[in-house]
Design an enzyme around this catalytic site. Structure first.
Site: not given
Ligand code: PEP
Ligand code: MG
Length: 755
Positions: A478, A371, A514, A684, A636-637, A647, A613
């Protein structure tokens, strides 16, 4: 010293050790250079303990010990004899942070004979670590010819002396003109950590929890010291009881405080400290001695529960030291000029409180997804994580350079380093100026294609960036960050107000909220953490939202109210199949209808989308792509599941290239499916903010990229330089050749673009 093995000292040796400590202190008070003092001390200890040899070894660097003074060994060996951590008996004491006591040193495991010292004639050996709250500074050794085991009392007396030496070392008592070994907190130090947030910063150390400096480790009057420690422990107990009475505590906080209370009330703890005082230590030094013992044990025990408890004890010792010295309690103390926060770790709310006053943040712990890292990113403050032991090395006000890109921290840097660092910062500032000049221009590539560049956000602190970055919208808000930085579940009306401010700051530009994405690495402080074997694939995001619909409903209401009859875009995280999407979508639609039935305004244009994701959603029935108003790829996910590479795991998270052709093929498939249904698509994840990756994504047909505000400038600058048709041809051509990644083809092509 292992706890609980000591018995009360007989009166005679108590006063002996007190006498020794006093002699030590008096000797240290005499003027003289560092080396003279060390020499005097070794003489004094050997004389008081009645051994032929006393030697002090100090760390020259992280794993080399150097003989710095001796009484009894050959003087020529001083500053010549060195050993590695773990090497010989001295190295063993330092590595294990525990005494070695033997009547027959040569036959001891790991014994290494140093011929230059002439130590072969000494049979008995007693070595104790010179350590200060877990920080190893060196080793104190006594040796004698007669083969004898040193008594428990003698070991203890030497440990107490070592403790005082540690304090004196810390205070710079042994620094000579040349600042030899032991020149703590003076020399330049480089820390190699990891990147939490890119960027560079120059400034001065601000310790989140300043170390308490014990200036007088030797007690003048044991009775007074005993009174002081009793009264401080009394205050500590009261303060814990007060904390326990607060009504906002959750179960876990109560548990931790109960453990604190148990330690604070433990008679053993106080008794051990009183014994230390009886031996000649001041109250502060006695606390530190206990703390050192707890830290040393903490490094040895494997059991996580026990380690936690020892860390509770550590924290408690800090509190007690602050009570005794009055240091570190003045939270209103002025920050230095250009402050850089240095901490073991820090919570998101605390970091937000410091806010943009900080130039940078350096943590010993932390992780990319923590965080604190999220907040540092939102504030666009360079952050380096895993800078091991920096809180022990750095002092408030020290000069510090933070290189967030490389994950490097230069503490007390020398001139050369400062100069080249400033050159780099000047270059970065120039680039920033160039990016700023592009702010009002579109990300139009040479072929005429315009890519929309949006920003990711999540905190009120992000709002000013909406204007400053040139973002054309917010591709990802977020919402969980507002939940994470509080210690209570926020209320609907509170959220509605907050969302309304975000909508206002967006000034009519597209803005996708989101819904709550918790679970995995994002654990709400006031929700019971789930004990899951693999949280990233566990009960998280929309799964929680559907199973416990109260929060999703409340959020939907807050968003609808915040929209106040204007347009609203909502998307759900981590949608894996069509039915999940329809259920979540129905929840929002139901709330809209309910608001309408209550006579409240409903959004003029409600768009409901999904984050893609997990690979499964790419293959969902066409009905999904037809139903959803938009798709946003959470790269990212998606990448972590596509490559099965966590990750959060430093070892594997950079292992697979985003420009790997398997992944690019997969992204094309998603783009194709969206195109078939006429569904708007954006990307994103973090990759959208990396200029090279952004060019490839744009070439593959991603018309909207959402990224950190600070990335918009560099991404736009590169997109404006290239022809996306050329890029596409190059990528397809490379793929047709069967390469694993297109990077080796893309990079030289990009390098030619400025020509
Ligand atoms: C992602 O997973 O790419 C994303 C944008 O969400 P977060 O990084 O908040 O999981
Ligand atoms: Mg994500």
């Amino acid at each position: 010293m292992p706890m609980g093995r000591r018995r009360i000292m007989p009166e005679r040796s108590e006063s002996d050790s007190r006498k020794l400590l006093r002699r030590l202190r008096d000797s240290l008070a005499l003027p003289g250079k560092g080396q003279d003092r060390l020499d005097r001390i070794t003489h004094l200890i050997a004389d008081s303990i009645g051994t032929e040899v006393c030697s002090i070894y100090l760390f020259r660097d992280e794993d080399t010990l150097e003989l710095c003074a001796t009484e009894g060994l050959k003087k020529e060996a001083v500053h010549q004899t060195r050993m590695k951590l773990g090497e010989g008996l001295v190295g063993r004491v330092a590595r294990n942070a525990a005494p070695v006591n033997t009547a027959d040193a040569p036959s001891e495991r790991g014994f290494r004979y140093m011929p230059e010292t002439g130590e072969e004639i000494y049979s008995s050996f007693l070595g104790v670590p010179i350590q200060r709250v877990g920080e190893q500074l060196g080793v104190l050794v006594v040796q004698s010819r007669t083969a004898r085991q040193f008594s428990e009392d003698e070991v203890y007396a030497l440990e107490v002396v070592a403790m005082v030496l540690a304090e004196m070392t810390e205070l710079g008592a042994f620094l000579g003109e040349g600042d030899g070994p032991g020149a703590l907190h003076r020399q330049p130090r480089l820390f190699r950590g990891g990147t939490g947030q890119e960027g560079s910063a120059e400034g001065h150390v601000w310790l989140h929890e300043p170390r308490v400096v014990v200036t007088n480790p030797v007690a003048d009057d044991p009775l007074t010291e005993i009174e002081r420690i009793r009264s401080a422990v009394g205050q500590l107990r009261i303060s814990i009881d007060d904390l326990l009475r607060a009504d906002s505590l959750d179960k876990d906080q109560v548990q931790v405080l109960e453990a604190y209370r148990m330690f604070a009330n433990s008679r053993g703890w106080l008794r051990r400290m009183e014994e230390d005082i009886a031996r000649g230590l001041s109250a502060e030094a006695a606390v530190e001695k206990e703390q050192s013992a707890a830290r040393a044990r903490m490094q040895q025990v494997e059991d996580a529960y026990l380690r936690e408890r020892l860390s509770d004890l550590d924290d408690l010792s800090n509190r007690l030291l602050r009570i005794l010295t009055g240091q570190g309690q003045d939270t209103g103390a002025a920050l230095p000029d250009a402050p850089i926060l240095v901490a073991r770790n820090i919570g998101p709310a605390e970091l937000l409180e410091y806010g943009r006053k900080l130039r940078g943040v350096v943590l010993e712990e932390g992780s990319v997804g923590s965080h604190a890292a999220i907040v540092a990113r939102a504030l666009a403050i360079p952050l380096v994580i895993h800078a091991e032991r920096i809180t022990s090395e750095a002092l408030n006000g020290d000069h510090l350079l933070v290189d967030g890109d490389a994950g490097l921290v230069h503490l007390r840097p020398d001139e050369m380093v400062v100069r080249s660092f400033r050159d780099k910062m000047a270059m970065q500032a120039k680039a920033q100026e160039r990016y700023a000049s592009l702010r009002g221009l579109p990300a139009q590539s040479r072929c005429g294609t315009v890519t929309r560049l949006y920003m990711n956000a999540g905190l009120m602190a992000d709002l000013p960036s909406m204007q400053g970055s040139g973002a054309e919208g917010v591709g990802l808000f977020r919402t969980e960050l507002q939940f994470l930085i509080r210690n209570k579940m926020p209320k609907r009306d509170e959220l509605a107000k907050l969302y309304a401010r975000v909508i206002e700051a967006a000034r009519g530009r597209p803005l996708a909220f989101r819904t709550l994405d918790i679970g995995s690495d994002k654990v709400l402080p006031y929700m019971k953490p789930q004990d899951e074997p693999n949280p990233a694939m566990g009960w998280r995001a929309i799964r929680v939202g559907l199973d416990k619909p109260g929060v999703l409903q409340m959020q939907a209401q807050a968003l609808i109210r915040a929209a106040d009859g204007g347009p609203l875009m909502v998307m759900f995280p981590f949608i894996t199949e069509l039915s999940e999407f329809t259920r979540a979508r129905d929840t929002v639609l139901h709330q809209r209808d309910r608001e309408a039935a209550l006579g409240r305004p409903v959004p003029s244009d409600l768009k409901i989308g999904a984050m893609l994701e997990t690979p499964s959603l790419a293959y969902a029935p066409k009905a999904f792509f037809d139903l959803t108003d938009f798709v946003s790829i959470g790269g990212n996910d998606l990448k972590q599941f596509f490559f099965a590479a966590d990750r959060e795991n430093e070892r594997v998270r950079r292992r697979y290239d985003t420009l790997n052709t398997s992944f690019l093929r997969f992204l094309r498939l998603i783009a194709e499916r969206c195109r078939e249904s006429g569904t708007p698509l954006s990307f994103c994840g973090e990759d959208a903010g990396r200029p090279v990756e952004a060019v490839v994504l744009a070439a593959l047909g991603f018309g909207t990229l959402s990224m950190r505000p600070a990335s918009i400038g560099p991404v736009k600058a590169l997109l404006r330089q290239v022809d996306l048709n050329e890029a596409r041809a190059l990528i397809f051509n490379a793929m047709a050749q069967g390469v694993e990644t297109v990077r080796p083809m893309v990079m030289p092509w990009l390098a030619r673009q400025g020509d």
